[in-house]
Design a protein around this motif. Structure first.
Motif, PDB file in Angstrom:
ATOM      1  N   VAL A   1      -6.217 -39.415  -8.832  1.00  0.00           N
ATOM      2  CA  VAL A   1      -6.747 -38.078  -8.593  1.00  0.00           C
ATOM      3  C   VAL A   1      -5.976 -36.977  -9.712  1.00  0.00           C
ATOM      4  CG1 VAL A   1      -7.144 -36.286  -6.825  1.00  0.00           C
ATOM      5  CG2 VAL A   1      -7.232 -38.577  -6.234  1.00  0.00           C
TER       6      VAL A   1
ATOM      7  N   TYR B   1      -0.747 -30.221  -3.331  1.00  0.00           N
ATOM      8  CA  TYR B   1      -1.373 -31.700  -3.437  1.00  0.00           C
ATOM      9  C   TYR B   1      -0.713 -32.755  -3.087  1.00  0.00           C
ATOM     10  CZ  TYR B   1      -5.533 -29.180  -5.556  1.00  0.00           C
ATOM     11  OH  TYR B   1      -6.776 -28.526  -5.535  1.00  0.00           O
ATOM     12  N   GLU B   2       0.531 -33.056  -3.379  1.00  0.00           N
ATOM     13  CA  GLU B   2       1.242 -34.169  -3.195  1.00  0.00           C
ATOM     14  C   GLU B   2       1.251 -34.181  -1.698  1.00  0.00           C
ATOM     15  OE1 GLU B   2       2.956 -36.318  -5.131  1.00  0.00           O
ATOM     16  OE2 GLU B   2       3.124 -35.246  -6.901  1.00  0.00           O
TER      17      GLU B   2
ATOM     18  N   PHE C   1      -2.078 -35.338  -0.272  1.00  0.00           N
ATOM     19  CA  PHE C   1      -2.310 -36.907  -0.463  1.00  0.00           C
ATOM     20  C   PHE C   1      -1.510 -37.730   0.368  1.00  0.00           C
ATOM     21  CE2 PHE C   1      -3.811 -35.049  -4.526  1.00  0.00           C
ATOM     22  CZ  PHE C   1      -5.086 -35.033  -4.339  1.00  0.00           C
TER      23      PHE C   1
ATOM     24  N   VAL D   1      -2.702 -43.232  -3.430  1.00  0.00           N
ATOM     25  CA  VAL D   1      -3.256 -41.829  -4.125  1.00  0.00           C
ATOM     26  C   VAL D   1      -2.120 -41.862  -5.494  1.00  0.00           C
ATOM     27  CG1 VAL D   1      -3.784 -39.267  -4.814  1.00  0.00           C
ATOM     28  CG2 VAL D   1      -4.477 -40.738  -2.584  1.00  0.00           C
TER      29      VAL D   1
ATOM     30  N   TYR E   1      -1.398 -39.344  -8.232  1.00  0.00           N
ATOM     31  CA  TYR E   1      -1.786 -37.897  -8.349  1.00  0.00           C
ATOM     32  C   TYR E   1      -1.355 -37.486  -9.853  1.00  0.00           C
ATOM     33  CZ  TYR E   1      -1.809 -32.864  -8.238  1.00  0.00           C
ATOM     34  OH  TYR E   1      -1.996 -31.474  -8.306  1.00  0.00           O
TER      35      TYR E   1
ATOM     36  N   THR F   1      -1.228 -33.866 -12.173  1.00  0.00           N
ATOM     37  CA  THR F   1      -1.641 -32.769 -12.567  1.00  0.00           C
ATOM     38  C   THR F   1      -1.463 -32.432 -14.039  1.00  0.00           C
ATOM     39  OG1 THR F   1      -1.054 -30.249 -12.219  1.00  0.00           O
ATOM     40  CG2 THR F   1       0.656 -31.843 -12.180  1.00  0.00           C
TER      41      THR F   1
END
Lengths: 429, 318
Positions: free
Chosen positions: A33, A45-46, A49, A60, A62, A64
């Motif tokens: 993602v 966000y972490e 998820f 996930v 992740y 950025t």
């Protein structure tokens, strides 16, 4: 000699192990993602998820990226896209047009009914196909240094005239009380052309004056920035940038970000997204800051709606996991974590209608954001507006940095450029 | 191949001397294996070059003739991308800016590099320290240099440089915002960060100048400027040539300085060829046009190098 061969063998084995371990990092069932976020939003966000993995067992990975587009291009070239992209709504049409993201049967998603209709409408391209899942929404709001305003004895600005008067007082007076007049600035302005950002910022003020870059809908637009209202609106902004005093902070046209000027007490007014609330609270102080509805121009207080949506990469081999993540992200639980996890809210206001943003934040200022959202407009996103947006940002940067009284002529040129870009997309009315 | 053969002879001979039997057969095997063993040693570097340089370059050339869209299929468009680049107003502006910036920056950096070298030549310990300090901008990341200069150039009256010029009664300048000044502000940063690099090359050249020439010139009563014009500069000619080529080629590809300082703005006044390529490729998602522009840049760099080599050769021949 024998030793050499042995060494060679060893190196070979080591290389193979290394290579295979690198390749196996990306396991088959891990969902990759991407989002375009700074470190604070990334922390949130972490957390989102993590909650997702706990709930569904789907892992996930992740990433950025602030240089989101550059990095995405590299993956496009490799024909291996991330499974899920979470990014600004304005990019959707371009991604869809290039075949990078999948059309989505939105009614198949669990929790479809909980998301507002206006949100679902926003993720459609011109032919009515949906390519995204709405995740977050907000409108740009106006931040003001309350302590500065009170020091100079001004009321909360209600109209454009009030706003200009206040900005002028900030620029010429001594609102921070350090004994020096004119070492502060009226407005923090993000005049950068990077991603066409300036066009977004100007959108609100133009709309309040009754002007739009283009008007229309459903894939067909007409350029209106050069009509009489447009000219009047641009001239009004021109005076703010080119008059005496200049109301914007120094370097407004080339600063990558205007945020530090407001956050560090150099400028007193800043129109931006409410995601800045936590960082302004900690840098300026909650009591010295106020968030208000946009002061009204002749056409009202409309500002720019900003939306973040979820897109599914076409190369993904995990369609079920993509869907599961989207369903989690629009669920009450996913949306709430996105607002409340430490960092910066990545869900600014929920798209899920069962939730009330201001209540979850426990902060009335978010009620103001919600009111402003009611009174806001989305930049056209059903066609790929990127090229036109860059043209707009570049033209206005030119106009406001040259200040050569050439408004009408430059607007005509800009209108032609926008028309060219729209007709290249077959989107000109 | 011949070269490899002859270069490896001495070792081959010495091994042959040590082991007596079947000399000729083993010798033949050795020399046969030699031609590919050289390639073996070259292979890692070559592979990297092929993979990271030549294949991308070939791909770039191909993409420059295509409308690039990896997921929908690329379509051949012939010279359309090149026509787009050559007729695009923004690229015209970028060419002008690149030439002004490139010429100014190369010239400035070479002159200042040369002057620094003259000032800082010598074996003394303090000079060594000063030289290191002067060299620092070269080893600093250009993104950091850009940020530092943004602070120096802060356009308000209390900005660093504006305070300095304020001491002389000058009005504050909006270095990076004023469209007529921005390009020169960027140029100054470029000169500041690349001059020390050329200084080092000049220092190496100066070390090789025959001291007796200076002494002879001094005995003849030559002044400082005569010595520089008649002794130092002629002796440094090869160094000057190399530095000028390097500077010119570097200037054509300038990107980071501009990107960090102004992003090509304001009003495109600092837009150079590379920033235009970046904008086309990554912001406008026009990879075909960006590739065509890159290939044109490559051709320009190659031509420039050839011209430079031609002139150096001519000088040497004389």
């Amino acid at each position: 000699m024998e030793l050499g061969i042995k060494n060679l063998k060893r190196t070979g084995i080591a290389m193979t192990v290394l290579l295979s371990s690198t390749l196996s990092v990306q396991a088959q069932d891990t969902l990759e993602v991407w989002s375009r976020s700074g470190p604070q939003a990334a922390a949130t966000y972490e957390a989102v998820f993590k909650a997702f993995t706990e709930k569904t067992g789907i892992k996930v990975e992740y990433l950025t990226a602030l240089q989101f587009d550059t990095q995405l291009q590299a993956r496009v070239a490799a024909r291996d896209l991330p499974d899920v992209l979470i990014y600004d709504q304005s990019s959707m049409a371009a991604y869809a047009q290039n075949g990078w993201i999948k059309p989505i049967e939105v009614t198949d998603l669990a929790g479809y009914d909980d998301v507002s209709e206006i949100s679902w409408d926003s993720v459609k391209v011109a032919d009515g196909t949906s390519y995204g899942v709405p995740f977050s929404q907000h409108a740009q709001v106006t931040f003001i240094r309350k302590d500065w305003r009170e020091n100079l004895g001004f009321d909360v600005p209600k109209t454009h005239d009030d706003l200009i008067a206040l900005a002028t007082a900030f620029a010429t007076g001594d609102p921070d009380g350090n004994g020096i007049d004119g070492d502060t600035f009226g407005m923090a302005v993000p005049g950068t052309t990077n991603r066409g950002f300036f066009a977004w910022w100007m959108f609100s003020y133009l709309a309040q004056q009754g002007a739009h870059y283009v008007e229309g809908g459903e894939g067909k637009y007409e350029v209106t920035i050069n009509n009489e209202t447009g000219k009047k609106a641009v001239n009004w902004l021109y005076d703010a940038f080119c008059g005496d005093p200049n109301l914007a902070q120094p370097g407004a046209m080339t600063n990558a970000s205007a945020t530090p000027f407001f956050a560090e007490g150099k400028a007193g007014i800043y129109q931006t997204g409410p995601y800045a609330i936590p960082s302004f609270d900690s840098k300026i102080g909650k009591d010295k800051l106020e968030l208000i509805l946009a002061p009204a121009g002749p056409a009202g207080s409309t500002t720019l709606t900003e939306r973040t949506s979820i897109y599914f990469g076409v190369t993904s081999k995990l369609p079920d996991a993509q869907k599961a993540l989207a369903e989690f992200l629009i669920s009450a639980e996913g949306q709430t974590v996105g607002m409340t996890a430490p960092g910066q809210p990545v869900v600014r206001l929920p798209v899920n209608t069962t939730l009330n943003g201001a209540e979850i934040y426990g902060d009335d200022r978010w009620a103001t954001v919600a009111t402003q959202l009611e009174n806001s407009e989305l930049f056209p996103s059903d066609i790929d507006f990127t090229a036109a947006r860059l043209e707009i940002a570049e033209s206005f940067q030119t106009l406001f940095s040259q200040c050569n009284d050439d408004v009408d002529a430059q607007l005509e040129q800009l209108a032609n450029r926008i028309s060219d870009e729209l007709s290249a997309l077959d989107a000109l009315k | 191949m011949n070269q490899t053969g002859s270069a490896s002879k001495p070792t081959a001979a010495s091994t042959e001397g040590a082991h007596t039997p079947s000399v000729s057969r083993r010798g033949r095997i050795r020399s046969q294996s030699r031609w590919w063993s050289a390639w073996m040693f070259l292979a890692p570097a070559l592979l990297l070059f092929i993979y990271f340089k030549f294949i991308p370059m070939a791909q770039g050339i191909r993409m420059s003739f295509q409308d690039v869209s990896p997921f929908l299929g690329n379509t051949w468009v012939g010279f359309e991308n090149y026509i787009e680049v050559l007729t695009n107003e923004r690229f015209h502006q970028a060419v002008r800016n690149t030439i002004v910036l490139g010429a100014g920056q190369s010239f400035g950096a070479v002159i200042i590099g040369f002057l620094l070298a003259l000032l800082l030549e010598g074996p003394s310990r303090t000079l060594w320290f000063v030289r290191t300090a002067v060299f620092l901008p070269v080893v600093t990341a250009s993104a950091v240099v850009g940020e530092i200069w943004r602070i120096i150039y802060y356009p308000a009256a209390d900005g660093f440089l504006n305070k300095v010029i304020g001491l002389f009664g000058m009005d504050p300048i909006r270095y990076l915002e004023d469209t007529s000044v921005a390009l020169y502000a960027v140029m100054t940063v470029g000169i500041w960060s690349s001059a020390p690099y050329y200084m080092v090359i000049f220092l190496a050249g100066l070390a090789g100048v025959d001291r007796s020439l200076y002494e002879a010139a001094a005995i003849d009563g030559a002044r400082m400027r005569h010595r520089i014009i008649s002794v130092t500069i002629p002796a440094l000619r090869p160094a000057i040539m190399i530095v000028s080529i390097l500077a010119a080629v570097r200037a054509l590809r300038i990107f980071t300085d501009v990107w960090v300082l102004t992003g090509g703005g304001p009003a495109g006044s600092t837009q150079v060829w590379m920033t235009q390529i970046y904008t086309q490729g990554f912001e406008r998602n026009n990879l075909g046009v960006a590739s065509a522009a890159s290939i044109l840049l490559l051709i320009a760099s190659v031509l420039l190098t050839f011209v430079a080599i031609y002139f150096t050769r001519n000088k040497e021949a004389k």
